[in-house]
Each structure stands twice: as structure tokens, then as C-alpha cells.
Design a protein around this motif. Structure first.
Motif: not given
Length: 313
Positions: A217-222
Motif C-alpha cells: 500500500q505504500r508503493q505507488a504502482d502496485t
């Protein structure tokens, strides 16, 4: 038949006198004489010739004396053995831990001790979820729990009241995949595009799944995932990933050899790696002396193993 009757008879055979034997057994002579009489009635024969001075044993008494000596010897040996077993049990520490930590962390950690703590893995716990470990500590089913814990805070609904922990080490969950013919990951987090990435996942109620989802969830492009399987044990995930069904996150210690040998490859860069702590938990109220000794050693300032004989470097 009471065991004390055998001791009474041995004392009488040794002293050949009712008063002296009663004194040895710390009873009055009438009480002692009555117990010997009850013993004879129990055996159905006369064991003591009371007409001689000092008194003597009848042939049946001599035979019974040999039996008494053998029984008391065996009882003493058994009592000593039971005491040794109780002492060994009191010093043994029941450790609950997931299979990956038992296989890939615990042996190396114990090898750092000059005198390793007496840990006995509680193998029933290898299929538990994190909450099961804490509940087992609370009901004294195990003495210690070794588990993974998020290195970066994330929401966890786990009851740890009454427990305390020590951090024993660090771990990282690495996304891995089977390589294709060119050595690239068959399934990648970096170039997933619009197609769902097949994922061999952890149990949705488990701590590891929660930590991975929080990290993603802390990644921009999961990417979007297609969950093919959910498992409690990382060894099961490792097997399915190795068969090429999808990618999965696995403890670095468990896959470092496979990565070095090219059997598996990273399915994403460092930003997809999930940092973990390796924690050892105990119940604050545990009366276990061996656990207290281990905890004290872990709290001590770091020294060489040879200087303390306990604390690992």
C-alpha cells in the motif's frame, strides 16, 4: 501393602529387636509391633520367630527380607530417576516457532552460544498463525515464541498483553520467481502491465500477509494480483514458486542459496522487499527458571561467548 511396612521389616531384621527397630522408625513399640503383625497377616505367614532372643526370622521371613531389599532398592533407583527427569523437564524450554525460523535461523543463532540454551522445538506450532503463538504463551502451552514481526509499524490485531520480547535478528521478505529461458523473472512486479500477476500468497489472517499488504500500500504502482494459493508455511509457497506457478514473498535466509544458484530470481527491485524483525516472546509471569536465565543473558551487555558462556555475539 504399604511401602513403610517393608522398611519396618528391614529395620527389624537388622536390629533383631522390636524396641530398637521401633526407635529407628520413629514410632512407639506397640505401633511398630502392630504393623509387623499386619504385615504377617497380609503375607499369610509368620515372618518373625519371637521365641528366640535376639529374635530371628523364619525361613519365610528370610525369603521375604530378600524381596523387601530388592523392592526398596528399585524404589530408590526409580525415585532418583524420576527426580532426574523432573529436573531435566524443569530446565527444558519449549519453543514455538514457524518452520522457516526453525530451519533457517535457529540453528545458526544457537551455534553462536558457548553453552546453548536448552530449547526444545514445539513442532505442533509450525502450522500456527501468529495469534496462536501468543495464546499458547498465555495458557502455558509453550515457554517461548519465536516469530517474525514488522520492522515498520503496520496495523496488527494481536493480543500481546502480559508478554515481552527481545529482537534477535533481522529478516527481509524477497519477492521471487522462477526464471525464464533468458534468466529474467517469469513473473515480475516491475513490468506487470495490465495483466494480474499470479501470486502464491500467505494465509489472509496471518501476520506475514498483513505486513506484505501494508508494504504494498505504500508503493505507488502496485500491480493487480491473482491469488492462486494461500498457505501458512513459507516452504509450501517456496515449492509452488519453484514449480513456476507464480511469484511469492519468501524469507531471504530460505532462498539465498537458490538465488545464488539461479534456481530462483528476484521478481522485483529492493523497493519490493519487506523488512522484518525476528522476535522472541515470553510471558512476563512465567515461573520457568531456565527462561529467566535466558532472558537475563539476552539483557546483558554484549560480550564474547567464551567470557560469559551464555550470551551470543
Amino acid at each position: 501393602m504399604e511401602l513403610r511396612w517393608l522398611d519396618d521389616f528391614i529395620a527389624l531384621a537388622r536390629t533383631r529387636h522390636f524396641s530398637r527397630a521401633a526407635e529407628e522408625q520413629n514410632v512407639t513399640q506397640p505401633t511398630f509391633s502392630r504393623r509387623i503383625k499386619l504385615l504377617e497377616e497380609e503375607m499369610g505367614t509368620v515372618l518373625v520367630n519371637r521365641q528366640t532372643l535376639p529374635l530371628s526370622l523364619t525361613p519365610a521371613g528370610e525369603e521375604f527380607l530378600a524381596l523387601c531389599q530388592e523392592v526398596t532398592r528399585r524404589v530408590a533407583t526409580t525415585r532418583e530417576r524420576l527426580g532426574q527427569l523432573a529436573e531435566a523437564s524443569a530446565s527444558r524450554i519449549r519453543l514455538a516457532a514457524p518452520q522457516s525460523l526453525l530451519a533457517h535461523f535457529l540453528p545458526a543463532w544457537l551455534a553462536r552460544w558457548t553453552s546453548p540454551p536448552p530449547l526444545t522445538p514445539y513442532l505442533r506450532a509450525t502450522g500456527w498463525l501468529a495469534e496462536d503463538y501468543f495464546q499458547a504463551l498465555a495458557r502455558d502451552e509453550c515457554d517461548l515464541a519465536l516469530c517474525y514481526w514488522p520492522a515498520i509499524p503496520c496495523p496488527l490485531a494481536l493480543a500481546t498483553e502480559g508478554l515481552e520480547h527481545r529482537v534477535l535478528g533481522q529478516e527481509r521478505l524477497l519477492p521471487v520467481s522462477l526464471p525464464d529461458a533468458g534468466g529474467r523473472p517469469r513473473f515480475s512486479l516491475e513490468d506487470a502491465g495490465r495483466r494480474p500477476v499470479p501470486l502464491i500468497a500467505y494465509h489472509p489472517r496471518g501476520l506475514i500477509d498483513t505486513v506484505i499488504r501494508s508494504h504494498l500500500q505504500r508503493q505507488a504502482d502496485t500491480p493487480t494480483f491473482s491469488v492462486l494459493n494461500e498457505s501458512i508455511q513459507s516452504s509450501n509457497i517456496r515449492e509452488l514458486v519453484g514449480l513456476g506457478y507464480g511469484l511469492g514473498w519468501l524469507p531471504q535466509r530460505s532462498v539465498q542459496d537458490a538465488l545464488a544458484g539461479g534456481e530462483l530470481v528476484a521478481a522485483g527491485g529492493p523497493r519490493w522487499e519487506v523488512p522484518l524483525e525476528i522476535r522472541l516472546y515470553r510471558h512476563r509471569a512465567t515461573p520457568h527458571r531456565a527462561v529467566a536465565a535466558l532472558w537475563q543473558a539476552l539483557e546483558a551487555p554484549d560480550t564474547t561467548p567464551s567470557s560469559r558462556g551464555a550470551k551470543p555475539r
